[in-house]
Scaffold this motif. Structure first.
Motif, short mmCIF file in Angstrom:
data_model
loop_
_atom_site.label_atom_id
_atom_site.label_comp_id
_atom_site.label_asym_id
_atom_site.label_seq_id
_atom_site.Cartn_x
_atom_site.Cartn_y
_atom_site.Cartn_z
N ALA A 161 68.20 71.09 4.92
CA ALA A 161 69.83 72.13 4.68
C ALA A 161 70.82 73.00 5.37
O ALA A 161 72.07 72.85 5.05
CB ALA A 161 69.50 73.02 3.63
N PHE A 162 70.43 73.24 6.23
CA PHE A 162 70.83 73.67 7.68
C PHE A 162 71.52 73.07 8.12
O PHE A 162 72.80 72.85 8.54
CB PHE A 162 69.78 74.65 8.06
CG PHE A 162 70.40 75.60 9.97
CD1 PHE A 162 72.21 75.67 9.77
CD2 PHE A 162 69.81 74.82 11.02
CE1 PHE A 162 72.35 76.56 10.88
CE2 PHE A 162 71.09 75.09 11.71
CZ PHE A 162 71.53 75.67 11.98
N TYR A 163 70.86 71.92 9.03
CA TYR A 163 71.75 70.47 9.24
C TYR A 163 72.41 70.08 8.19
O TYR A 163 73.66 69.65 8.73
CB TYR A 163 70.63 69.84 8.65
CG TYR A 163 70.10 69.29 10.40
CD1 TYR A 163 69.15 70.26 11.57
CD2 TYR A 163 68.75 68.78 10.08
CE1 TYR A 163 68.62 70.98 11.66
CE2 TYR A 163 67.13 68.69 10.74
CZ TYR A 163 67.12 69.60 11.98
OH TYR A 163 66.20 69.87 12.48
N LEU A 165 74.94 71.53 6.09
CA LEU A 165 75.16 73.04 6.50
C LEU A 165 76.52 71.99 7.94
O LEU A 165 78.17 72.57 7.73
CB LEU A 165 75.49 74.19 6.76
CG LEU A 165 76.47 75.15 7.21
CD1 LEU A 165 77.99 75.48 5.93
CD2 LEU A 165 75.55 76.64 7.19
N VAL A 166 75.84 72.03 8.97
CA VAL A 166 76.55 71.55 10.02
C VAL A 166 77.36 70.42 10.19
O VAL A 166 78.49 70.26 10.78
CB VAL A 166 75.77 72.52 11.21
CG1 VAL A 166 76.48 72.05 12.64
CG2 VAL A 166 74.67 73.79 11.29
N LEU A 168 78.26 69.26 7.19
CA LEU A 168 79.65 69.27 6.65
C LEU A 168 80.67 69.66 6.90
O LEU A 168 82.49 69.47 7.47
CB LEU A 168 79.44 70.23 5.47
CG LEU A 168 80.61 70.19 4.50
CD1 LEU A 168 80.85 69.03 3.65
CD2 LEU A 168 80.29 71.24 2.93
N LEU A 169 80.17 70.52 8.18
CA LEU A 169 81.62 71.48 9.11
C LEU A 169 82.11 70.40 10.31
O LEU A 169 83.58 70.42 10.39
CB LEU A 169 81.33 72.48 9.60
CG LEU A 169 81.05 73.51 8.58
CD1 LEU A 169 80.06 74.79 9.88
CD2 LEU A 169 82.01 74.75 8.04
N LEU A 178 82.05 77.44 12.02
CA LEU A 178 81.03 78.11 11.42
C LEU A 178 80.51 79.30 12.05
O LEU A 178 79.41 79.98 11.75
CB LEU A 178 79.71 77.03 13.00
CG LEU A 178 78.36 77.77 13.62
CD1 LEU A 178 76.80 76.92 11.86
CD2 LEU A 178 77.43 76.85 14.36
N SER A 181 80.91 80.73 8.02
CA SER A 181 79.46 80.12 7.51
C SER A 181 78.10 81.16 7.83
O SER A 181 77.16 80.78 6.65
CB SER A 181 79.51 78.93 7.49
OG SER A 181 80.91 78.19 7.24
N ILE A 182 78.06 80.85 8.68
CA ILE A 182 76.56 81.08 8.99
C ILE A 182 76.75 82.42 9.17
O ILE A 182 75.31 82.93 8.75
CB ILE A 182 75.93 80.89 10.05
CG1 ILE A 182 74.69 80.58 10.49
CG2 ILE A 182 76.75 81.66 11.05
CD1 ILE A 182 73.62 79.86 9.53
N VAL A 185 76.31 83.57 4.82
CA VAL A 185 74.61 82.57 4.74
C VAL A 185 73.67 83.64 5.49
O VAL A 185 73.24 84.05 4.17
CB VAL A 185 74.13 81.20 5.73
CG1 VAL A 185 72.73 81.01 5.50
CG2 VAL A 185 75.71 80.09 4.53
N GLY A 224 68.34 82.06 5.51
CA GLY A 224 69.16 82.00 6.15
C GLY A 224 69.47 83.01 7.26
O GLY A 224 70.14 82.70 8.27
#
Length: 382
Positions: A161-163, A165-166, A168-169, A178, A181-182, A185, A224
């Protein structure tokens, strides 16, 4: 917030690949304490669903080793390291290369070790064969929802799930987002844990009955804050140090401590985070220590196979040794050593071959169509 220096997050060049000795050692330490948590503590103190206890099939008792109940903090350390390493490796990468790299890093070890876990559980008649086959398939496919062959697999979909997010960016060519976003989260995760702990403290009752907590884990609401700590440490060291980033790091760190909930566990985690920061900050000290770097690299590569292997296979081995008449403590010692050596052999000999095969498969089929087309060409910046 005003920017005092230009950010390098959208730089077209990739940061030079450089081994960080302390990170490799910290990863190995985290895997060791997770293994000790399962084989020294959970194997006798865990519930019926504890994989090591199920695999051991014996009444192994180590009450003197109860302090290893804090070894579960190793998973939280893994999440922090993942945030740091993924930010480090994704910088300057394309979406396609990032997806390919994560696939090759994550999947081959599972396809090597899950059958070993299946065989170990089958050998001790842990469950009906049909149930084990279903769990094997779910483990090989990294199903986001259990049950899996081994409960250590619960963390892998959260990592993915974390991968995502990265990825998608990178796909949007907005890697500079990033940070925001982080922080978002991690902030949501921190607020969730502060609210949950505060409510429990004031009322003595859970904040919510969370039947869908697994969904919240996959949404990074539960963990997160740990990924945020790792990413923010990377930003502070390899981009620039700003007051806003230090404030954000402090806030999400509070959420991590709140989630931990145990004083000793929180202390171990905080010390590990401090070590991560210091080792990355002063990594240049070890740049000429070739032998130390080689040993640390081997230990770092051993980490992931050890994490996947130790619980089911280690539990089955220890239970077998005890049933054969060996005293529990020697059986435990032999099992711990055997798991580390077996994981090292897999990391050094088997995993590189499997990775080459899976890399070829990924390139042959192009991963996912959108990863190949958009990840390599990217969206327009306009």
């Amino acid at each position: 917030m005003p920017q005092t220096a230009p950010s390098s997050l959208d730089a077209s060049h990739k940061l030079p690949a450089k081994q960080i000795l302390g990170v490799d050692l910290l990863r190995f330490f985290a895997s060791l304490i997770v293994m000790c948590f399962h084989l020294c503590f959970f194997v006798w103190a865990g519930g019926p669903g504890a994989t090591a206890r199920t695999a051991a099939k014996s009444s192994v008792q180590f009450p003197e080793l109860r302090f290893f109940e804090f070894g579960s903090v190793g998973v939280q350390i893994f999440f922090v390291i993942s945030g740091f390493i993924i930010a480090y490796s994704a910088h300057g990468s394309t979406a396609y290369d990032f997806l390919r790299g994560r696939f090759v890093r994550l999947v081959p070890a599972i396809w090597l070790i899950a059958p070993l876990s299946f065989a170990a559980l089958l050998a001790v008649n842990a469950e009906p064969v049909s149930a084990l086959i279903v769990k094997l398939v779910k483990s090989l496919l990294i199903s986001p929802f259990g049950p899996w062959l081994d409960w250590v697999y619960w963390t892998l979909p959260i990592e993915i799930a974390f991968y995502g997010l990265v990825y998608l960016l990178l796909l949007l060519k907005r890697f500079r987002w990033l940070e925001g976003s982080i922080i978002f989260v991690g902030g949501v995760s921190t607020i969730f844990w502060l609210a949950r702990r505060s409510w429990s403290f004031l009322t003595g009752e859970p904040l919510l009955n969370l039947p869908h907590e697994r969904v919240m884990e996959l949404m990074l609401i539960c963990h997160g804050c740990f990924f945020a700590v790792g990413v923010l440490i990377w930003l502070l060291i390899f981009d620039r140090s700003t007051t806003w980033r230090w404030i954000s790091l402090s806030f999400v760190t509070i959420g991590c401590v709140a989630q931990n909930g145990a004083f000793i566990g929180a202390c171990i985690w905080l010390a590990s985070v401090a070590l991560l920061y210091m080792s990355a900050k002063f990594n240049y000290v070890f740049r000429d220590q070739k032998k130390a770097l080689a040993v640390a690299r081997t230990l770092g590569l051993t980490t992931y196979p050890l994490y996947l292997l130790h619980n089911a296979v280690g539990g089955a081995l220890m239970g077998y040794l005890v049933r054969m008449g060996l005293d529990p403590y020697p059986a435990l010692g032999l099992t711990l050593v055997a798991m580390v050596l077996a994981a090292a052999c897999i990391a050094i000999a088997a995993e590189p071959i499997a990775q080459r095969v899976f890399r070829s498969i990924f390139d042959l089929f192009g991963g996912l169509v959108f990863a190949r087309v958009w990840g390599r060409k990217g969206f327009s910046q306009t």
